[in-house]
Design a protein around this motif. Structure first.
Motif, mmCIF file in Angstrom:
data_model
loop_
_atom_site.group_PDB
_atom_site.id
_atom_site.type_symbol
_atom_site.label_atom_id
_atom_site.label_comp_id
_atom_site.label_asym_id
_atom_site.label_seq_id
_atom_site.Cartn_x
_atom_site.Cartn_y
_atom_site.Cartn_z
ATOM 1 N N MET A 268 0.850 -1.204 0.000
ATOM 2 C CA MET A 268 0.000 0.000 0.000
ATOM 3 C C MET A 268 0.885 1.254 0.000
ATOM 4 S SD MET A 268 -3.171 0.656 2.539
ATOM 5 C CE MET A 268 -3.898 -0.979 2.533
ATOM 6 N N THR A 269 0.605 2.208 -0.876
ATOM 7 C CA THR A 269 1.446 3.407 -0.963
ATOM 8 C C THR A 269 1.079 4.390 0.139
ATOM 9 O OG1 THR A 269 0.990 3.142 -3.300
ATOM 10 C CG2 THR A 269 2.281 5.065 -2.680
ATOM 11 N N THR A 270 2.083 5.064 0.674
ATOM 12 C CA THR A 270 1.822 6.141 1.634
ATOM 13 C C THR A 270 1.634 7.438 0.853
ATOM 14 O OG1 THR A 270 3.115 5.049 3.343
ATOM 15 C CG2 THR A 270 2.786 7.418 3.597
ATOM 16 N N LEU A 271 0.467 8.066 1.014
ATOM 17 C CA LEU A 271 0.194 9.299 0.262
ATOM 18 C C LEU A 271 0.619 10.533 1.049
ATOM 19 C CD1 LEU A 271 -3.328 8.658 -1.287
ATOM 20 C CD2 LEU A 271 -1.077 8.059 -2.161
ATOM 21 N N ALA A 272 0.528 10.446 2.367
ATOM 22 C CA ALA A 272 0.895 11.598 3.204
ATOM 23 C C ALA A 272 1.399 11.069 4.539
ATOM 24 C CB ALA A 272 -0.310 12.505 3.408
ATOM 25 N N ARG A 273 2.182 11.924 5.183
ATOM 26 C CA ARG A 273 2.827 11.466 6.404
ATOM 27 C C ARG A 273 3.068 12.646 7.347
ATOM 28 N NH1 ARG A 273 6.581 7.255 5.952
ATOM 29 N NH2 ARG A 273 6.871 7.771 3.771
ATOM 30 N N LEU A 274 2.813 12.446 8.604
ATOM 31 C CA LEU A 274 3.230 13.410 9.629
ATOM 32 C C LEU A 274 4.265 12.700 10.480
ATOM 33 C CD1 LEU A 274 0.111 14.267 9.050
ATOM 34 C CD2 LEU A 274 0.360 15.568 11.136
ATOM 35 N N ASP A 275 5.396 13.360 10.676
ATOM 36 C CA ASP A 275 6.457 12.732 11.437
ATOM 37 C C ASP A 275 6.813 13.632 12.637
ATOM 38 O OD1 ASP A 275 8.467 11.100 12.229
ATOM 39 O OD2 ASP A 275 9.823 11.548 10.552
ATOM 40 N N SER A 276 6.477 13.181 13.824
ATOM 41 C CA SER A 276 6.728 13.942 15.072
ATOM 42 C C SER A 276 6.273 15.394 14.957
ATOM 43 C CB SER A 276 8.212 13.925 15.433
ATOM 44 O OG SER A 276 8.629 12.622 15.641
ATOM 45 N N VAL A 277 5.077 15.601 14.483
ATOM 46 C CA VAL A 277 4.621 16.968 14.216
ATOM 47 C C VAL A 277 4.015 17.613 15.462
ATOM 48 C CG1 VAL A 277 2.873 18.323 13.003
ATOM 49 C CG2 VAL A 277 4.287 16.692 11.746
ATOM 50 N N THR A 278 4.580 18.764 15.803
ATOM 51 C CA THR A 278 4.013 19.597 16.861
ATOM 52 C C THR A 278 3.599 20.909 16.225
ATOM 53 O OG1 THR A 278 5.322 18.591 18.610
ATOM 54 C CG2 THR A 278 4.552 20.834 19.019
ATOM 55 N N ARG A 279 2.400 21.367 16.578
ATOM 56 C CA ARG A 279 1.969 22.692 16.106
ATOM 57 C C ARG A 279 1.436 23.464 17.307
ATOM 58 N NH1 ARG A 279 1.584 27.030 12.209
ATOM 59 N NH2 ARG A 279 0.665 28.428 13.723
ATOM 60 N N GLU B 239 0.577 8.029 9.181
ATOM 61 C CA GLU B 239 0.697 7.813 7.732
ATOM 62 C C GLU B 239 -0.693 7.661 7.145
ATOM 63 O OE1 GLU B 239 3.039 4.456 6.687
ATOM 64 O OE2 GLU B 239 4.916 5.489 7.130
ATOM 65 N N ILE B 240 -0.895 8.231 5.974
ATOM 66 C CA ILE B 240 -2.175 8.048 5.264
ATOM 67 C C ILE B 240 -1.879 7.191 4.043
ATOM 68 C CG2 ILE B 240 -4.067 9.213 4.061
ATOM 69 C CD1 ILE B 240 -3.302 11.669 5.913
ATOM 70 N N ARG B 241 -2.529 6.037 3.999
ATOM 71 C CA ARG B 241 -2.189 5.055 2.965
ATOM 72 C C ARG B 241 -3.271 4.987 1.889
ATOM 73 N NH1 ARG B 241 -0.035 2.848 7.966
ATOM 74 N NH2 ARG B 241 -2.027 1.943 8.551
ATOM 75 N N SER B 242 -2.849 4.718 0.676
ATOM 76 C CA SER B 242 -3.795 4.773 -0.449
ATOM 77 C C SER B 242 -4.904 3.741 -0.286
ATOM 78 C CB SER B 242 -3.065 4.550 -1.769
ATOM 79 O OG SER B 242 -2.590 3.240 -1.818
ATOM 80 N N GLY B 243 -6.103 4.151 -0.661
ATOM 81 C CA GLY B 243 -7.239 3.231 -0.700
ATOM 82 C C GLY B 243 -8.064 3.195 0.564
ATOM 83 N N GLU B 244 -7.610 3.879 1.620
ATOM 84 C CA GLU B 244 -8.358 3.781 2.872
ATOM 85 C C GLU B 244 -9.265 4.999 3.088
ATOM 86 O OE1 GLU B 244 -5.556 3.597 6.123
ATOM 87 O OE2 GLU B 244 -4.790 5.609 5.740
ATOM 88 N N ILE B 245 -10.272 4.780 3.944
ATOM 89 C CA ILE B 245 -11.000 5.928 4.502
ATOM 90 C C ILE B 245 -10.571 5.995 5.954
ATOM 91 C CG2 ILE B 245 -13.213 6.984 5.076
ATOM 92 C CD1 ILE B 245 -14.478 5.713 2.711
ATOM 93 N N LEU B 246 -9.860 7.070 6.265
ATOM 94 C CA LEU B 246 -9.312 7.240 7.610
ATOM 95 C C LEU B 246 -10.211 8.199 8.383
ATOM 96 C CD1 LEU B 246 -7.046 7.129 9.757
ATOM 97 C CD2 LEU B 246 -5.845 8.873 8.450
#
Ligand SMILES: Nc1ncnc2c1ncn2[C@@H]1O[C@H](COP(=O)(O)OP(=O)(O)OP(=O)(O)O)[C@@H](O)[C@H]1O
Length: 310
Positions: free
Chosen positions: A1-12, A26-33
């Motif tokens: 499954m491809t990773t389309l987007a990713r947050l890595d240790s994100v602080t805002r 990680e947001i992976r292709s084909g899923e509804i998250l």
């Protein structure tokens, strides 16, 4: 499954508020998250970072392998904001054409309108639409260019039951056609109806990231319902994560209250209850719904479990 987007240790942070606290995802292709969390949990902040509208205070956000603040990495992203703002003087079909023109592979206007249930509104000016009609169109716009990834921030807020069900069907159809969807919602049944994977956020932290079934079973909550004249004392027994007077459970004529207790281990709790000698009747045990599991997850973050006064 491809990773389309990713947050890595994100602080805002916003001033002294930490909206997201070292979140990795990680947001992976084909899923509804499904992104689930109470007000102020950090859900919208996460979406604005993925849209490149804000930058993280620290950590990395990646969209299609690049920096989402650069337009070229947003080319295959569709989104619907929490607030719907359509230009009043444009017709619905014109707004769709305007948005779809940014994408190389657009859904034909009539098809989109049919799918999202506004075929009769195409010639209407946006200023003359009801709030619910605007909402349906705003969600449809996120799909207009067949983007690979769609971000929906509370897509069905303010819609009636039929309109919500219609939107869910349309969202599922687009997923079947290849779209990956991230949806935040206050309607827990919406997450249950749509999501394959659920991320529970509270106070900027990820409390759970798993399949829908796993999130339910991870908290392993059960609901024990009973009636008792000693409701308060039962609510204070060991093992109770949450205690609530059941709907319509005002003190009945016979002096007993109906209680719904969220417990981690129903067998253990029933043993504790029997040993306590406290009176009860009409005991029933069932598995927790996602909503109940979610509440148990978010209230058990502080050191002591919450007990709602009964
Ligand atoms: N622009 C901003 N300036 C200051 N604080 C902000 C800003 N945006 C968000 N916050 C704060 O960050 C926290 C997370 O907000 P966010 O909107 O991401 O939560 P949410 O989970 O989407 O909530 P809701 O379900 O109510 O939409 C909140 O405490 C909010 O007040």
């Amino acid at each position: 499954m491809t990773t389309l987007a990713r947050l890595d240790s994100v602080t805002r942070r916003f001033g002294s508020t930490t909206a997201l606290d070292a979140v990795s995802l990680e947001i992976r292709s084909g899923e509804i998250l499904g992104l689930l969390g109470p007000n102020g949990a950090g859900k919208s902040t996460m979406l604005t970072l993925l849209q490149g509208r804000r930058r993280p205070t620290s950590g990395t956000v990646e969209l299609f392998g690049g920096d989402p603040s650069l337009a070229r990495f947003r080319a295959e992203l569709g989104s619907t904001p929490q607030e719907t703002a359509l230009p009043d003087t444009l017709r619905v079909s014109e707004v769709i054409d305007l948005v779809a023109a940014h994408f190389p592979d657009r859904v034909p206007t009539a098809q989109l309108a049919e799918e999202f249930g506004f075929a009769d509104l195409l010639r209407r000016q946006c200023g003359a639409l009801s709030g619910g009609q605007k909402r349906r169109i705003a969600v449809a716009l996120a799909f207009a260019g067949r983007p690979r990834l769609v971000l929906l921030d509370e897509p069905t807020t303010g819609l009636d039951v039929d309109a919500r069900h219609g939107l869910w069907a349309a969202i599922r159809r687009h997923r079947a056609d290849g779209a990956t969807v991230v949806v935040t919602s206050h309607y827990l049944e919406e997450i249950e109806a749509l999501a394959d994977r659920v991320v529970v956020i509270d106070q900027g932290r990820v409390l759970a990231d798993d399949s829908l079934d796993a999130v339910r079973s991870r908290v392993e909550s059960s609901i024990v319902s009973l009636r008792s004249p000693s409701a308060q004392r039962i609510a204070e027994l060991a093992g109770v994560v949450r205690a609530e007077r059941a709907e319509g459970g005002e003190a009945s004529g016979d002096g007993t209250d109906r209680l719904d207790l969220t417990v981690a281990d129903s067998d253990e709790f029933v043993r504790t209850l029997v040993t306590s000698g406290l009176p009860f009747e009409r005991l029933a045990v069932r598995g927790a719904s996602l909503e109940e599991a979610f509440l148990a997850l978010t209230v058990s973050t502080p050191a002591s479990p919450e007990r709602i006064p009964v």
